[in-house]
Design a protein around this motif. Structure first.
Motif, PDB file in Angstrom:
ATOM      1  N   LYS A 160      37.141  34.839  39.037  1.00 12.00           N
ATOM      2  CA  LYS A 160      37.333  33.953  40.185  1.00 12.00           C
ATOM      3  C   LYS A 160      38.656  33.191  40.134  1.00 12.00           C
ATOM      4  O   LYS A 160      38.979  32.452  41.055  1.00 12.00           O
ATOM      5  N   THR A 161      39.407  33.338  39.049  1.00 19.71           N
ATOM      6  CA  THR A 161      40.640  32.580  38.871  1.00 19.71           C
ATOM      7  C   THR A 161      41.816  33.331  39.463  1.00 19.71           C
ATOM      8  O   THR A 161      42.016  34.509  39.185  1.00 19.71           O
ATOM      9  N   GLU A 162      42.606  32.642  40.273  1.00 22.73           N
ATOM     10  CA  GLU A 162      43.767  33.243  40.935  1.00 22.73           C
ATOM     11  C   GLU A 162      45.071  32.976  40.195  1.00 22.73           C
ATOM     12  O   GLU A 162      45.934  33.827  40.127  1.00 22.73           O
ATOM     13  N   ASN A 163      45.212  31.785  39.637  1.00 23.16           N
ATOM     14  CA  ASN A 163      46.461  31.383  38.994  1.00 23.16           C
ATOM     15  C   ASN A 163      46.734  32.252  37.766  1.00 23.16           C
ATOM     16  O   ASN A 163      45.889  32.375  36.885  1.00 23.16           O
ATOM     17  N   GLN A 164      47.929  32.845  37.700  1.00 19.39           N
ATOM     18  CA  GLN A 164      48.280  33.757  36.619  1.00 19.39           C
ATOM     19  C   GLN A 164      48.295  33.064  35.258  1.00 19.39           C
ATOM     20  O   GLN A 164      47.874  33.658  34.263  1.00 19.39           O
ATOM     21  N   ASN A 165      48.780  31.837  35.194  1.00 16.49           N
ATOM     22  CA  ASN A 165      48.789  31.111  33.912  1.00 16.49           C
ATOM     23  C   ASN A 165      47.372  30.853  33.410  1.00 16.49           C
ATOM     24  O   ASN A 165      47.079  31.013  32.228  1.00 16.49           O
ATOM     25  N   ASP A 166      46.485  30.437  34.336  1.00 18.40           N
ATOM     26  CA  ASP A 166      45.085  30.202  33.966  1.00 18.40           C
ATOM     27  C   ASP A 166      44.413  31.503  33.542  1.00 18.40           C
ATOM     28  O   ASP A 166      43.630  31.525  32.595  1.00 18.40           O
ATOM     29  N   ARG A 167      44.729  32.583  34.235  1.00 20.46           N
ATOM     30  CA  ARG A 167      44.172  33.895  33.864  1.00 20.46           C
ATOM     31  C   ARG A 167      44.627  34.302  32.465  1.00 20.46           C
ATOM     32  O   ARG A 167      43.838  34.811  31.671  1.00 20.46           O
ATOM     33  N   GLY A 168      45.901  34.049  32.179  1.00 16.22           N
ATOM     34  CA  GLY A 168      46.417  34.370  30.852  1.00 16.22           C
ATOM     35  C   GLY A 168      45.689  33.603  29.764  1.00 16.22           C
ATOM     36  O   GLY A 168      45.311  34.172  28.725  1.00 16.22           O
ATOM     37  N   ARG A 169      45.473  32.313  30.004  1.00 19.54           N
ATOM     38  CA  ARG A 169      44.739  31.489  29.031  1.00 19.54           C
ATOM     39  C   ARG A 169      43.305  31.985  28.857  1.00 19.54           C
ATOM     40  O   ARG A 169      42.787  32.029  27.738  1.00 19.54           O
ATOM     41  N   LEU A 170      42.672  32.343  29.966  1.00 19.09           N
ATOM     42  CA  LEU A 170      41.296  32.844  29.886  1.00 19.09           C
ATOM     43  C   LEU A 170      41.227  34.173  29.142  1.00 19.09           C
ATOM     44  O   LEU A 170      40.286  34.413  28.369  1.00 19.09           O
ATOM     45  N   PHE A 171      42.209  35.047  29.340  1.00 21.04           N
ATOM     46  CA  PHE A 171      42.242  36.313  28.603  1.00 21.04           C
ATOM     47  C   PHE A 171      42.425  36.080  27.104  1.00 21.04           C
ATOM     48  O   PHE A 171      41.788  36.742  26.282  1.00 21.04           O
ATOM     49  N   ILE A 172      43.289  35.133  26.762  1.00 23.02           N
ATOM     50  CA  ILE A 172      43.484  34.800  25.345  1.00 23.02           C
ATOM     51  C   ILE A 172      42.182  34.247  24.758  1.00 23.02           C
ATOM     52  O   ILE A 172      41.764  34.629  23.656  1.00 23.02           O
ATOM     53  N   LEU A 173      41.531  33.350  25.503  1.00 22.54           N
ATOM     54  CA  LEU A 173      40.261  32.785  25.058  1.00 22.54           C
ATOM     55  C   LEU A 173      39.196  33.865  24.932  1.00 22.54           C
ATOM     56  O   LEU A 173      38.424  33.882  23.966  1.00 22.54           O
ATOM     57  N   LEU A 208      34.314  42.798  34.915  1.00 20.82           N
ATOM     58  CA  LEU A 208      35.707  42.557  35.304  1.00 20.82           C
ATOM     59  C   LEU A 208      36.286  43.754  36.048  1.00 20.82           C
ATOM     60  O   LEU A 208      37.017  43.598  37.020  1.00 20.82           O
ATOM     61  N   LEU A 209      35.941  44.946  35.611  1.00 18.26           N
ATOM     62  CA  LEU A 209      36.469  46.156  36.239  1.00 18.26           C
ATOM     63  C   LEU A 209      36.031  46.263  37.695  1.00 18.26           C
ATOM     64  O   LEU A 209      36.819  46.629  38.566  1.00 18.26           O
ATOM     65  N   PHE A 210      34.770  45.909  37.973  1.00 14.81           N
ATOM     66  CA  PHE A 210      34.260  46.054  39.334  1.00 14.81           C
ATOM     67  C   PHE A 210      34.486  44.814  40.204  1.00 14.81           C
ATOM     68  O   PHE A 210      34.561  44.907  41.418  1.00 14.81           O
ATOM     69  N   LYS A 211      34.570  43.623  39.590  1.00 14.07           N
ATOM     70  CA  LYS A 211      34.684  42.396  40.377  1.00 14.07           C
ATOM     71  C   LYS A 211      36.107  41.880  40.512  1.00 14.07           C
ATOM     72  O   LYS A 211      36.413  41.140  41.430  1.00 14.07           O
ATOM     73  N   ASP A 212      36.975  42.217  39.580  1.00 14.09           N
ATOM     74  CA  ASP A 212      38.336  41.685  39.591  1.00 14.09           C
ATOM     75  C   ASP A 212      39.288  42.774  40.065  1.00 14.09           C
ATOM     76  O   ASP A 212      39.644  43.672  39.303  1.00 14.09           O
ATOM     77  N   ARG A 213      39.705  42.710  41.305  1.00 15.35           N
ATOM     78  CA  ARG A 213      40.548  43.760  41.888  1.00 15.35           C
ATOM     79  C   ARG A 213      41.908  43.865  41.212  1.00 15.35           C
ATOM     80  O   ARG A 213      42.544  44.902  41.266  1.00 15.35           O
ATOM     81  N   ARG A 214      42.365  42.770  40.612  1.00 17.17           N
ATOM     82  CA  ARG A 214      43.668  42.807  39.961  1.00 17.17           C
ATOM     83  C   ARG A 214      43.683  43.722  38.743  1.00 17.17           C
ATOM     84  O   ARG A 214      44.717  44.145  38.283  1.00 17.17           O
ATOM     85  N   LEU A 215      42.525  44.012  38.190  1.00 16.58           N
ATOM     86  CA  LEU A 215      42.451  44.935  37.074  1.00 16.58           C
ATOM     87  C   LEU A 215      42.381  46.378  37.555  1.00 16.58           C
ATOM     88  O   LEU A 215      42.507  47.305  36.803  1.00 16.58           O
TER      89      LEU A 215
END
Length: 196
Positions: free
Chosen positions: A150-163, A189-196
């Motif tokens: 549900k996160t759009e911000n790239q910096n927040d996404r990066g932090r969440l991926f690291i976490l 993530l594969l089915f819900k996150d279109r950016r992936l």
């Protein structure tokens, strides 16, 4: 009744249910291994894997060592750690339910986690095998996955991926049983996150 009060009552009940196992007398050899390794860690020994369980990391023994620093080693002290972890598990379950179904769903989820099956409640109050740690880390993976989708911000996404990666590694080191969460998170993530 207000949702906050319901949630407080659920946490109290879940804590009391698990704390009831703290008064049970006796300690078994599995618990003793974790406690003995905790004593060795407290004395400066550095270990990566659990004695007698080469597939597990030493998170439980490190937490025991931390508790032994403040209190004398005892059956009660080593079993307090899983009780605290299982209370955090109830909290994370609430957050997952809230993320998926709103506050009402979160409260219902917390209630089901607090009034868990006997097997989970028993292992939620006994220090061995890293079961509660695995459930907590696995639930954190699910929560991070939901937030990531549900996160759009790239910096927040990066932090969440690291976490997500850190918790995955910590969970895998704790107990290989966490591996069952990986396909669930990955497929979601594969089915819900279109950016992936």
């Amino acid at each position: 009744m207000d949702k906050r009060y319901q949630l407080i009552l659920i946490f109290l009940f879940g804590t009391l249910l698990r704390a009831g196992y703290l008064i049970t007398p006796g300690i078994n050899s599995d618990q003793a291994i974790f406690a003995l390794q905790g004593i060795h860690i407290l004395k400066g020994e550095f270990t990566v894997f659990q004695w007698a369980y080469a597939y597990m990391g030493t998170i439980q023994s490190n937490l025991d060592a931390f508790a032994f620093y403040f209190f004398d080693p005892s059956r009660l002290v080593i079993n307090v750690i899983p009780v605290i972890i299982s209370v955090f598990f109830i909290l994370v379950t609430y957050l997952i339910g809230k993320e998926l179904l709103g506050k009402e769903g979160g409260v219902l989820s917390a209630m089901f986690a607090a009034i868990a099956p006997a097997y989970l409640s028993i292992y939620g109050g006994v220090a061995r095998y890293g079961y509660m740690e695995t459930l907590l880390f696995g639930s954190l993976l699910l929560l991070i996955t939901l937030r990531l989708s549900k996160t759009e911000n790239q910096n927040d996404r990066g932090r969440l991926f690291i976490l997500l990666g850190f918790i995955s590694g910590l969970g895998l080191w704790t107990n290989f049983l966490i591996i069952v969460y990986f396909p669930a998170c990955g497929l979601y993530l594969l089915f819900k996150d279109r950016r992936l």
